[in-house]
Write a protein that holds these residues in place. Structure first.
Motif, PDB file in Angstrom:
ATOM      1  N   GLN A  63     -54.708  55.413  91.997  1.00 49.86           N
ATOM      2  CA  GLN A  63     -54.478  54.049  92.450  1.00 49.86           C
ATOM      3  C   GLN A  63     -55.584  53.170  91.887  1.00 49.86           C
ATOM      4  O   GLN A  63     -56.747  53.589  91.849  1.00 49.86           O
ATOM      5  CB  GLN A  63     -54.525  53.941  93.975  1.00 49.86           C
ATOM      6  CG  GLN A  63     -53.368  54.551  94.695  1.00 49.86           C
ATOM      7  CD  GLN A  63     -53.376  54.178  96.165  1.00 49.86           C
ATOM      8  OE1 GLN A  63     -54.438  53.954  96.769  1.00 49.86           O
ATOM      9  NE2 GLN A  63     -52.202  54.109  96.758  1.00 49.86           N
ATOM     10  N   LYS A 105     -57.212  49.323  92.357  1.00 48.56           N
ATOM     11  CA  LYS A 105     -57.245  48.117  93.198  1.00 48.56           C
ATOM     12  C   LYS A 105     -58.220  47.109  92.611  1.00 48.56           C
ATOM     13  O   LYS A 105     -59.230  47.472  92.012  1.00 48.56           O
ATOM     14  CB  LYS A 105     -57.684  48.475  94.625  1.00 48.56           C
ATOM     15  CG  LYS A 105     -56.668  49.329  95.361  1.00 48.56           C
ATOM     16  CD  LYS A 105     -57.101  49.608  96.783  1.00 48.56           C
ATOM     17  CE  LYS A 105     -56.033  50.427  97.504  1.00 48.56           C
ATOM     18  NZ  LYS A 105     -56.408  50.690  98.896  1.00 48.56           N
ATOM     19  N   ARG A 148     -46.466  52.408  88.459  1.00 48.78           N
ATOM     20  CA  ARG A 148     -46.066  51.107  88.989  1.00 48.78           C
ATOM     21  C   ARG A 148     -47.203  50.120  88.750  1.00 48.78           C
ATOM     22  O   ARG A 148     -48.360  50.422  89.044  1.00 48.78           O
ATOM     23  CB  ARG A 148     -45.797  51.166  90.503  1.00 48.78           C
ATOM     24  CG  ARG A 148     -44.727  52.144  90.911  1.00 48.78           C
ATOM     25  CD  ARG A 148     -43.332  51.552  90.716  1.00 48.78           C
ATOM     26  NE  ARG A 148     -42.306  52.439  91.228  1.00 48.78           N
ATOM     27  CZ  ARG A 148     -41.651  53.330  90.494  1.00 48.78           C
ATOM     28  NH1 ARG A 148     -41.924  53.463  89.225  1.00 48.78           N
ATOM     29  NH2 ARG A 148     -40.714  54.096  91.026  1.00 48.78           N
ATOM     30  N   PHE A 149     -46.846  48.958  88.226  1.00 49.56           N
ATOM     31  CA  PHE A 149     -47.824  47.898  87.993  1.00 49.56           C
ATOM     32  C   PHE A 149     -47.438  46.732  88.884  1.00 49.56           C
ATOM     33  O   PHE A 149     -46.357  46.170  88.741  1.00 49.56           O
ATOM     34  CB  PHE A 149     -47.850  47.518  86.504  1.00 49.56           C
ATOM     35  CG  PHE A 149     -48.140  48.710  85.643  1.00 49.56           C
ATOM     36  CD1 PHE A 149     -49.435  49.178  85.498  1.00 49.56           C
ATOM     37  CD2 PHE A 149     -47.116  49.412  85.031  1.00 49.56           C
ATOM     38  CE1 PHE A 149     -49.708  50.309  84.739  1.00 49.56           C
ATOM     39  CE2 PHE A 149     -47.365  50.537  84.263  1.00 49.56           C
ATOM     40  CZ  PHE A 149     -48.670  50.990  84.117  1.00 49.56           C
ATOM     41  N   ARG A 150     -48.292  46.413  89.818  1.00 48.23           N
ATOM     42  CA  ARG A 150     -47.931  45.481  90.886  1.00 48.23           C
ATOM     43  C   ARG A 150     -48.483  44.069  90.687  1.00 48.23           C
ATOM     44  O   ARG A 150     -47.978  43.124  91.272  1.00 48.23           O
ATOM     45  CB  ARG A 150     -48.389  46.056  92.216  1.00 48.23           C
ATOM     46  CG  ARG A 150     -47.795  47.458  92.423  1.00 48.23           C
ATOM     47  CD  ARG A 150     -47.902  47.924  93.827  1.00 48.23           C
ATOM     48  NE  ARG A 150     -47.317  49.232  94.015  1.00 48.23           N
ATOM     49  CZ  ARG A 150     -46.029  49.495  94.131  1.00 48.23           C
ATOM     50  NH1 ARG A 150     -45.159  48.520  94.040  1.00 48.23           N
ATOM     51  NH2 ARG A 150     -45.607  50.721  94.320  1.00 48.23           N
ATOM     52  N   ARG A 151     -49.545  43.959  89.900  1.00 55.33           N
ATOM     53  CA  ARG A 151     -50.163  42.657  89.674  1.00 55.33           C
ATOM     54  C   ARG A 151     -50.948  42.731  88.367  1.00 55.33           C
ATOM     55  O   ARG A 151     -51.544  43.755  88.061  1.00 55.33           O
ATOM     56  CB  ARG A 151     -51.108  42.345  90.841  1.00 55.33           C
ATOM     57  CG  ARG A 151     -51.910  41.079  90.694  1.00 55.33           C
ATOM     58  CD  ARG A 151     -52.741  40.760  91.916  1.00 55.33           C
ATOM     59  NE  ARG A 151     -54.121  41.139  91.924  1.00 55.33           N
ATOM     60  CZ  ARG A 151     -55.066  40.707  91.107  1.00 55.33           C
ATOM     61  NH1 ARG A 151     -54.780  39.923  90.106  1.00 55.33           N
ATOM     62  NH2 ARG A 151     -56.318  41.079  91.250  1.00 55.33           N
ATOM     63  N   LEU A 170     -53.788  46.579  95.772  1.00 54.64           N
ATOM     64  CA  LEU A 170     -53.238  47.564  94.856  1.00 54.64           C
ATOM     65  C   LEU A 170     -52.603  46.864  93.660  1.00 54.64           C
ATOM     66  O   LEU A 170     -51.721  46.028  93.821  1.00 54.64           O
ATOM     67  CB  LEU A 170     -52.189  48.425  95.578  1.00 54.64           C
ATOM     68  CG  LEU A 170     -51.570  49.554  94.772  1.00 54.64           C
ATOM     69  CD1 LEU A 170     -52.604  50.625  94.424  1.00 54.64           C
ATOM     70  CD2 LEU A 170     -50.418  50.182  95.566  1.00 54.64           C
ATOM     71  N   VAL A 171     -53.091  47.198  92.447  1.00 51.67           N
ATOM     72  CA  VAL A 171     -52.538  46.587  91.239  1.00 51.67           C
ATOM     73  C   VAL A 171     -51.746  47.587  90.398  1.00 51.67           C
ATOM     74  O   VAL A 171     -50.881  47.197  89.619  1.00 51.67           O
ATOM     75  CB  VAL A 171     -53.625  45.903  90.373  1.00 51.67           C
ATOM     76  CG1 VAL A 171     -54.280  44.763  91.142  1.00 51.67           C
ATOM     77  CG2 VAL A 171     -54.648  46.885  89.868  1.00 51.67           C
ATOM     78  N   ALA A 172     -52.037  48.894  90.550  1.00 52.07           N
ATOM     79  CA  ALA A 172     -51.317  49.912  89.781  1.00 52.07           C
ATOM     80  C   ALA A 172     -51.461  51.256  90.462  1.00 52.07           C
ATOM     81  O   ALA A 172     -52.436  51.508  91.182  1.00 52.07           O
ATOM     82  CB  ALA A 172     -51.855  49.984  88.355  1.00 52.07           C
ATOM     83  N   GLU A 173     -50.472  52.123  90.205  1.00 55.78           N
ATOM     84  CA  GLU A 173     -50.527  53.487  90.728  1.00 55.78           C
ATOM     85  C   GLU A 173     -49.699  54.380  89.829  1.00 55.78           C
ATOM     86  O   GLU A 173     -48.795  53.912  89.128  1.00 55.78           O
ATOM     87  CB  GLU A 173     -50.041  53.550  92.168  1.00 55.78           C
ATOM     88  CG  GLU A 173     -48.617  53.081  92.364  1.00 55.78           C
ATOM     89  CD  GLU A 173     -48.248  52.960  93.831  1.00 55.78           C
ATOM     90  OE1 GLU A 173     -48.722  53.765  94.642  1.00 55.78           O
ATOM     91  OE2 GLU A 173     -47.469  52.048  94.144  1.00 55.78           O
TER      92      GLU A 173
END
Length: 157
Positions: free
Chosen positions: A136, A138, A106-109, A143-146
């Motif tokens: 993870q 950050k 997952r890429f969040r930002r 959190l930017v990716a996991e």
């Protein structure tokens, strides 16, 4: 980290020279600049300082540079490789850590030049020469990716 002979070394931290002694990656593919915490057999936290000088920014994307997600996942994999080598100790000599799977990424930002990524990996499972991890990433405690991923430890041919 590195220091003069006789200096006491903090074994939970590594500078870039110590990292390059553990994993074979070199410029432009080394994506961990420093290790700030390592608990052999359990977890590792690395730092990647992202700069505009990274080669991938020339094409991804020139008008709005964004670090490719696969490079972020690769930084997790390299941090995990450091954990494996520190965990195995002498048994790691002559071995390489090969990426096998990536799940639930997952890429969040977006990660952009100037960001300092804090890459935390945790060992989830180990069966023979296959290790599973969660990772993870950050930036500024956000959190930017996991992802979850697996690697196989094999002889360096």
């Amino acid at each position: 980290m590195g220091g003069a002979a006789g200096d006491e070394k903090d074994l939970s931290q590594l500078d870039i020279v110590g990292i390059m002694e553990l994993i074979p990656h070199r410029y432009p593919m080394i994506l961990v600049d420093r290790v700030v915490d390592i608990i052999p057999g359990d977890s590792c936290t690395g730092i990647k300082n992202v700069t505009i000088n990274e080669g991938f920014f020339q094409g991804h994307f020139p008008r709005r540079p964004v670090m490719p997600g696969v490079m972020i996942v690769e930084s997790m994999a390299q941090t995990a490789a450091i954990l494996v080598v520190k965990t195995l100790g002498e048994d790691a000599k002559g071995k390489l850590v090969y990426f096998m799977t990536v799940d639930n990424a997952r890429f969040r930002r977006p990660v952009t030049p100037g960001d300092s990524m804090r890459v935390h990996v945790k060992r989830l499972q180990q069966r023979r020469n296959v290790w599973k991890f969660s990772g993870q990433v950050k930036v500024d405690d956000v959190l930017v990716a996991e992802a979850e991923f697996a690697a196989m430890i094999m002889d360096d041919l």
